[in-house]
Design a protein around this motif. Structure first.
Motif, mmCIF file in Angstrom:
data_model
loop_
_atom_site.group_PDB
_atom_site.id
_atom_site.type_symbol
_atom_site.label_atom_id
_atom_site.label_comp_id
_atom_site.label_asym_id
_atom_site.label_seq_id
_atom_site.Cartn_x
_atom_site.Cartn_y
_atom_site.Cartn_z
ATOM 1 N N VAL A 136 77.999 78.581 46.187
ATOM 2 C CA VAL A 136 77.106 77.970 47.273
ATOM 3 C C VAL A 136 77.417 78.827 48.643
ATOM 4 O O VAL A 136 78.834 78.853 49.188
ATOM 5 C CB VAL A 136 77.250 76.697 47.235
ATOM 6 N N VAL A 137 76.458 79.763 49.106
ATOM 7 C CA VAL A 137 76.821 80.163 50.459
ATOM 8 C C VAL A 137 75.894 79.415 51.587
ATOM 9 O O VAL A 137 74.534 79.348 51.545
ATOM 10 C CB VAL A 137 76.430 81.792 50.390
ATOM 11 N N THR A 138 76.531 79.062 52.548
ATOM 12 C CA THR A 138 75.881 78.325 53.633
ATOM 13 C C THR A 138 76.052 79.196 54.972
ATOM 14 O O THR A 138 76.750 79.978 55.201
ATOM 15 C CB THR A 138 76.608 76.927 54.049
ATOM 16 N N SER A 139 74.765 79.201 55.565
ATOM 17 C CA SER A 139 74.848 79.875 56.918
ATOM 18 C C SER A 139 73.921 78.907 57.879
ATOM 19 O O SER A 139 73.345 78.214 57.646
ATOM 20 C CB SER A 139 74.080 81.429 56.881
ATOM 21 N N TYR A 140 74.633 79.085 59.078
ATOM 22 C CA TYR A 140 74.273 78.114 60.312
ATOM 23 C C TYR A 140 73.630 79.054 61.355
ATOM 24 O O TYR A 140 74.018 79.973 61.692
ATOM 25 C CB TYR A 140 75.414 77.595 60.970
ATOM 26 N N ALA A 141 72.364 78.526 61.834
ATOM 27 C CA ALA A 141 72.108 79.325 63.045
ATOM 28 C C ALA A 141 71.971 78.012 64.128
ATOM 29 O O ALA A 141 71.671 76.850 64.083
ATOM 30 C CB ALA A 141 70.333 79.450 62.934
ATOM 31 N N VAL A 142 72.686 78.575 65.154
ATOM 32 C CA VAL A 142 72.951 77.815 66.381
ATOM 33 C C VAL A 142 71.599 77.344 67.053
ATOM 34 O O VAL A 142 70.835 78.218 67.223
ATOM 35 C CB VAL A 142 74.018 78.385 67.181
ATOM 36 N N THR A 143 71.357 76.018 67.401
ATOM 37 C CA THR A 143 70.401 75.628 68.147
ATOM 38 C C THR A 143 70.578 75.837 69.670
ATOM 39 O O THR A 143 71.633 76.123 70.061
ATOM 40 C CB THR A 143 70.184 74.035 68.028
#
Lengths: 314, 274
Positions: free
Chosen positions: B238-245
């Motif tokens: 499982v690969v998670t990526s975050y996009a900063v708000t």
């Protein structure tokens, strides 16, 4: 109020190493005080404490009664300093570098250009005023540094070996500048390795070694107090060649212990007595009308005193 | 009559004026300006020649591909060039000896130098912005999406934070080369690498990294704004990526600036010229 520099129990430690140990000193009024000591004695440390470049471990550095560390802006407002050999931003010209210091010190804009030209002229750098500092030799940079000390017309000037990096002509010119500053009612505190420089320029001398003050007094008193036999060496200059007759006459004067020729027009006199005796001797020599043109303590006398004192602290 | 020492703020502006004069005449400013122009010229040539669809789909896509990627590097390089040795150089090159022994607070010197570095970086950024906008005008006419203006403001905020960080490292070390090297390694490699690893495998949002906060510069140019969390399954992995708000990004950049500028100033105040 007279201008003053005062160290109160001023101490600087680096770990277990004591660079300056409980220094107590006070200089007041218009004069030049030489600060002598061997390498690592604590001279530059003292001057850095007086400019807040380093913090004291204990004690206070006061300029005109104001603690430099607690209120640097007020303490240094009428005091300028040249510590070691500063570098100037290489892309600036001397005129710009001095303008920066003048602005920081609050020299008014209508006076600024005149002061810059005067200061640069005094250190013989006026023709270079619009050239970039980055291309200058060490000696030229030091001249600009000296000009930066003069720019705001301060009442107190601290100089840390100001002739460093200068050629003999430059050294002589700096000495003349310091002498002229003295005539303008300034208090000058100048560290130096060069004993002849201190003898030539200063009125008083403070000697320091291993972070401790050894002595502070007028040059003549220091030489007298700490010379091996309590005598003073004075060098007398003449406008004409000295003959045996003159030598004999001087040798017979009261309190003159011995005389010897340095060269055709200069002789060395070993005398016994304090500053009053010297004053009387000077008066007598002048009255003899034998062409006396200078009368000053010998730098070699200060040197032997200095070496004696340093030897004692080893 | 004795001179009256000007206010600390005025002294800071004096330092800015002469520091900036020194910057704009220096080789490093010309090199940095050259980098901005070369990057802009290369992009102009490549986009003009290959006409990539990613760039030319719309005006906003153009800004996203062009500005969203390049601007952060221009900011980092400017920070390194103008902030890397701004304080450490005062000790190593002994330029500090010329100014510190005067009736001026060290905070005025710090603020003045910081402002000069900001203005020098801003000039470089404006030149790159000019090249970007001119290219966009060429392909899409007079069209300046509001997202691009937002992105530009975020870029300025990022520049402020990066300069805060580089000045902090510059205050931390007396050696200019160590200060510059630390900044280069952290800003160009370490932060990005840590962000990628934490993002993908630890599944923790890297809110503590300045480079993550800078994500708002590119994200604001993506329509619609990317999802905050994106999870992708590759078999069992499982690969998670975050996009900063946007609020989060602004908070990170402001916090970085506030913390680093205070720490940097404290270090500079305490550092001794010996």
């Amino acid at each position: 109020m007279q201008q003053s520099i005062e160290a109160v129990n001023l101490t600087k430690k680096y770990g277990s190493f004591v660079a300056l140990s409980g220094l107590n000193l006070k200089f007041e009024g218009a004069k030049c005080v030489g600060f002598l000591g061997p390498n690592g004695a604590g001279k530059t440390t003292t001057l850095k404490l007086f400019t807040d470049m380093i913090r004291p471990s204990a004690g206070h550095a006061l300029i005109n009664g104001i603690d430099v560390h607690e209120n640097k802006r007020d303490a240094l407002s009428s005091c300028t300093a040249l510590i070691e050999t500063p570098e100037i931003y290489p892309s600036l010209t001397p005129a710009e570098a001095l303008s920066m210091i003048a602005e920081i010190r609050g020299v008014s804009s209508n006076e600024r250009n005149i002061r810059i030209e005067e200061s640069l002229n005094e250190v013989k750098m006026l023709e270079w005023k619009d050239k970039k500092v980055g291309k200058f030799s060490k000696g030229m940079k030091q001249r600009v540094n000296i000009a930066s000390v003069l720019i705001s017309d301060p009442s107190i000037i601290m100089l840390d070996e100001p002739t460093t990096g200068l050629d003999p002509r430059g050294m002589s010119e700096v000495r003349e500048i310091v002498k002229s500053l003295k005539r303008k009612n300034r208090l000058i505190f100048m560290s130096s390795h060069l004993l002849n420089e201190v003898t030539d320029v200063c009125d008083e001398v403070a000697m320091i070694d291993h972070g401790k003050l050894l002595v502070y007094d007028s040059i003549l008193n220091v030489i007298q107090k700490f010379s091996e036999n309590g005598s003073n060496i004075i060098e007398v200059g003449f406008s004409r060649a000295i003959d045996e007759n003159i030598m004999e006459k001087i040798g017979k004067l009261e309190n003159v212990k011995a005389t010897s020729k340095i060269d055709e027009t200069n002789l060395r006199m070993e005398i016994l007595g304090d500053i009053k005796v010297q004053e009387a001797l000077f008066y007598e020599l002048a009255n003899m009308k034998i062409g006396v043109i200078s009368f000053k303590p010998s730098s070699s006398a200060l040197e032997s005193t200095y070496l004696n004192m340093i030897k004692e602290t080893l | 009559m004795p001179n009256r020492v000007p206010s600390s703020i005025r002294q800071a502006f004096t330092v800015t004026k002469f520091e900036l004069l020194n910057y704009v005449r220096s080789r490093r400013f010309i090199i940095m300006l050259g980098i901005g122009i070369i990057v802009g010229a290369l992009l102009t040539l490549l986009v003009g020649h290959y006409r990539p669809s990613g760039f030319l789909a719309s005006s906003i896509d153009f800004y996203s591909s062009w500005w969203g990627i390049s601007a952060t590097y221009i900011v980092i390089l400017s920070g390194i060039f103008f902030g890397g040795d701004a304080i450490s150089g005062e000790f190593q090159n002994k330029t500090g000896y010329f100014i510190v022994g005067n009736p001026i607070r060290r905070s005025s010197i710090y603020a003045g130098k910081w402002l000069a570095a900001f203005v020098a970086s801003f000039i470089v950024l404006i030149v790159f912005l000019g090249i970007t906008v001119l290219n966009n005008f060429y392909y899409f006419g007079l069209n300046l999406p509001y997202q691009f203006l937002e992105s530009f403001l975020f870029t300025l905020l990022y520049l402020i934070s990066v300069l805060g960080l580089t000045f902090f490292f510059s205050s931390l070390f007396k050696s200019s080369s160590v200060a510059i090297l630390t900044t280069v390694v952290l800003m160009l490699f370490a932060f990005s690498l840590i962000q990628e690893l934490i993002d993908a495998f630890v599944h923790v949002e890297p809110w503590f990294l300045i480079t993550y906060g800078a994500g708002i510069i590119g994200n604001i140019l993506t329509v619609p704004y990317p999802s905050h969390i994106l999870t992708t399954h590759f078999g069992h992995v499982v690969v998670t990526s975050y996009a900063v708000t946007v609020p989060e990004g602004i908070a990170i950049l402001v916090a970085y600036f506030a913390v680093t500028v205070i720490l940097g100033l404290v270090l500079f105040e305490r550092k001794e010229f010996n």
